[in-house]
Design a protein around this motif. Structure first.
Motif, PDB file in Angstrom:
ATOM      1  N   ASP A  86       0.807  -1.226   0.000  1.00 38.64           N
ATOM      2  CA  ASP A  86       0.000   0.000   0.000  1.00 38.64           C
ATOM      3  C   ASP A  86       0.843   1.280   0.000  1.00 38.64           C
ATOM      4  O   ASP A  86       0.297   2.381  -0.147  1.00 38.64           O
ATOM      5  CB  ASP A  86      -0.917   0.024   1.229  1.00 38.64           C
ATOM      6  N   ASP A  87       2.150   1.151   0.169  1.00 39.78           N
ATOM      7  CA  ASP A  87       3.007   2.335   0.280  1.00 39.78           C
ATOM      8  C   ASP A  87       3.213   3.030  -1.058  1.00 39.78           C
ATOM      9  O   ASP A  87       3.297   2.389  -2.114  1.00 39.78           O
ATOM     10  CB  ASP A  87       4.374   1.957   0.861  1.00 39.78           C
ATOM     11  N   ARG A  88       3.304   4.366  -0.978  1.00 39.89           N
ATOM     12  CA  ARG A  88       3.741   5.205  -2.101  1.00 39.89           C
ATOM     13  C   ARG A  88       5.050   5.857  -1.679  1.00 39.89           C
ATOM     14  O   ARG A  88       5.069   6.676  -0.751  1.00 39.89           O
ATOM     15  CB  ARG A  88       2.673   6.257  -2.443  1.00 39.89           C
ATOM     16  N   ILE A  89       6.120   5.470  -2.343  1.00 39.81           N
ATOM     17  CA  ILE A  89       7.471   5.794  -1.904  1.00 39.81           C
ATOM     18  C   ILE A  89       8.027   6.998  -2.658  1.00 39.81           C
ATOM     19  O   ILE A  89       7.874   7.116  -3.879  1.00 39.81           O
ATOM     20  CB  ILE A  89       8.415   4.588  -2.121  1.00 39.81           C
ATOM     21  N   LEU A  90       8.689   7.878  -1.920  1.00 38.08           N
ATOM     22  CA  LEU A  90       9.490   8.947  -2.510  1.00 38.08           C
ATOM     23  C   LEU A  90      10.952   8.626  -2.234  1.00 38.08           C
ATOM     24  O   LEU A  90      11.356   8.486  -1.079  1.00 38.08           O
ATOM     25  CB  LEU A  90       9.137  10.301  -1.899  1.00 38.08           C
ATOM     26  N   LEU A  91      11.740   8.487  -3.283  1.00 42.83           N
ATOM     27  CA  LEU A  91      13.168   8.229  -3.149  1.00 42.83           C
ATOM     28  C   LEU A  91      13.929   9.541  -3.223  1.00 42.83           C
ATOM     29  O   LEU A  91      13.736  10.318  -4.163  1.00 42.83           O
ATOM     30  CB  LEU A  91      13.652   7.284  -4.253  1.00 42.83           C
ATOM     31  N   ILE A  92      14.793   9.796  -2.236  1.00 41.26           N
ATOM     32  CA  ILE A  92      15.629  10.996  -2.217  1.00 41.26           C
ATOM     33  C   ILE A  92      17.091  10.581  -2.285  1.00 41.26           C
ATOM     34  O   ILE A  92      17.536   9.693  -1.548  1.00 41.26           O
ATOM     35  CB  ILE A  92      15.398  11.817  -0.921  1.00 41.26           C
ATOM     36  N   ASP A  93      17.866  11.223  -3.175  1.00 43.60           N
ATOM     37  CA  ASP A  93      19.301  10.930  -3.266  1.00 43.60           C
ATOM     38  C   ASP A  93      20.054  12.213  -3.573  1.00 43.60           C
ATOM     39  O   ASP A  93      19.473  13.192  -4.055  1.00 43.60           O
ATOM     40  CB  ASP A  93      19.568   9.877  -4.338  1.00 43.60           C
TER      41      ASP A  93
END
Length: 201
Positions: free
Chosen positions: A117-124
């Motif tokens: 169910d997760d909506r992920i934001l990837l930060i790099d």
């Protein structure tokens, strides 16, 4: 983001056509107040994407990712670059090859910290060839969750990372887009350079 571009021009060091050092304020010595400003910008940009968790890859992305998570009011999860004894059990893993460093490592995520169910934001911190972000996307997909967006501090736009990610269907927002590097030279794309439309459905 003009603020980041100005800081890069002031303190960044272009050593060659591909190497940009920003270790005085991002990835060795860290300016917490500046990281907070960057985090606020990411949070504002992605506020309507339905983000449930912020992911980052150890270790340079941790500081900005923490600030983004703070302002989005969601947890931050750190993807590990090696397997530790305490992660034994249910994990997602994928191998990543760093073209910059010429090394490979296993990227690891404990399954307790992600759900379908997760909506992920990837930060790099950097986007060059897109290998790290592509590896992180594989972990998210293994879990059944959705990678809803990718936030990058510094994009080397003369390399193929953005195209690789966008061709795979991911939305990328970069705060500073470097168009050219050379010894002592740092140039940026205009801020109105077109990008793909936000995919916040």
């Amino acid at each position: 983001m003009r603020l980041l571009e100005e800081r890069i021009q002031k303190e960044g060091k272009a050593l060659s056509e591909s190497v940009l050092k920003v270790d005085s304020f991002i990835n060795h010595q860290v300016d917490p107040e500046f990281m907070e400003m960057l985090g606020k910008d990411f949070a504002e940009h992605f506020k309507d994407f339905g983000i449930t968790k912020v992911f980052t890859i150890e270790s340079s992305g941790i500081a900005p990712a923490m600030m983004v998570a703070k302002y989005l009011h969601v947890p931050m999860v750190i993807l590990k670059k090696q397997t530790s004894k305490i992660l034994n059990g249910n994990v997602y893993q994928t191998r990543i090859t760093s073209f910059t460093k010429g090394t490979s490592y296993e990227l690891t995520l404990f399954s307790d910290y992600i759900s379908p169910d997760d909506r992920i934001l990837l930060i790099d911190d950097f986007l060059a060839n897109g290998e790290a972000a592509t590896g992180a996307s594989r972990l998210v997909e293994q879990s059944g969750a959705k990678l809803a967006g990718i936030g990058i501090l510094i994009e080397k736009s003369f390399q193929n990372g953005r195209k690789r990610l966008e061709d795979a269907g991911y939305y990328v927002y970069s705060q500073a887009r470097v168009s050219r590097l050379d010894a002592g030279v740092i140039e940026f794309l205009p801020e109105d350079e077109p990008t793909v439309a936000a995919q916040s459905e």
